[in-house]
Design an enzyme around this catalytic site. Structure first.
Site, mmCIF file in Angstrom:
data_model
loop_
_atom_site.group_PDB
_atom_site.id
_atom_site.type_symbol
_atom_site.label_atom_id
_atom_site.label_comp_id
_atom_site.label_asym_id
_atom_site.label_seq_id
_atom_site.Cartn_x
_atom_site.Cartn_y
_atom_site.Cartn_z
ATOM 1 N NE ARG A 1 -4.553 1.261 2.003
ATOM 2 C CZ ARG A 1 -4.641 2.085 0.378
ATOM 3 N NH1 ARG A 1 -5.382 2.057 -0.416
ATOM 4 N NH2 ARG A 1 -3.248 3.018 -0.167
ATOM 5 C CG ASP B 1 -5.619 5.228 2.526
ATOM 6 O OD1 ASP B 1 -5.457 5.247 4.409
ATOM 7 O OD2 ASP B 1 -4.630 5.290 2.551
ATOM 8 C CB CYS C 1 -1.401 -0.085 1.197
ATOM 9 S SG CYS C 1 -0.456 0.540 2.992
#
Length: 156
Positions: free
Chosen positions: A13, A123, A7
């Site tokens: 994440r 996100d 990420c």
């Protein structure tokens, strides 16, 4: 199998994805190497976001020992599969990897659970805790599919 979850900052994440897939692979008896990285390096050396750690803990995972690291072009050669959490991360991976980029190895994680839809894992960084729970579930579902597909190949 060596898998890298990627990420932006490697604190929200991808640490969840690393922890979830590690647990599922171990439970399935798969001897996989699973790591995570970020493409921007803003959080290098930091532990996962406190809400990622909290949501992981609520789901029986301890990701507190993970530390953010920067994605590097050598990762393309080392890992068998690289899962990006979002399309902008795929572009960052391409940029960092330059001529080493391998589109056969790099894909969006959610294409595992929603093939061909090219969906991003949102996100959750600037949002409330609920976003982290939603992200956990999306990643968990994709990781279930990864394990199911791997096991079906070993029994075929």
């Amino acid at each position: 199998m060596k898998i890298l979850m990627v990420c932006l900052g490697n604190i929200c994440r991808s640490p969840l994805a690393e922890g979830i897939l590690q647990k599922k692979a171990a439970e399935a008896g798969l001897d996989w190497i699973i790591e995570s990285a970020g493409t921007n390096g803003y959080h290098t050396g930091e532990p996962p976001h406190h809400l990622s750690q909290k949501v992981a803990q609520l789901n029986g995972l301890n990701i507190s020992r993970q530390r953010s690291r920067l994605f590097k072009k050598e990762d393309i050669a080392y890992f068998d599969r690289i899962y990006a959490m979002s399309a902008d991360v795929v572009k960052d991976i391409q940029h960092i990897s330059k001529d080493r980029f391998d589109s056969k190895k790099v894909s969006l994680l959610l294409n595992e659970s929603a093939p061909g839809k090219n969906l991003d894992v949102p996100d959750p960084w600037s949002g409330p805790e609920e976003g982290y729970h939603h992200v956990y579930q999306l990643i968990n579902d994709a990781c279930d599919t990864i394990i199911k597909n791997a096991l079906s190949k070993t029994t075929a």
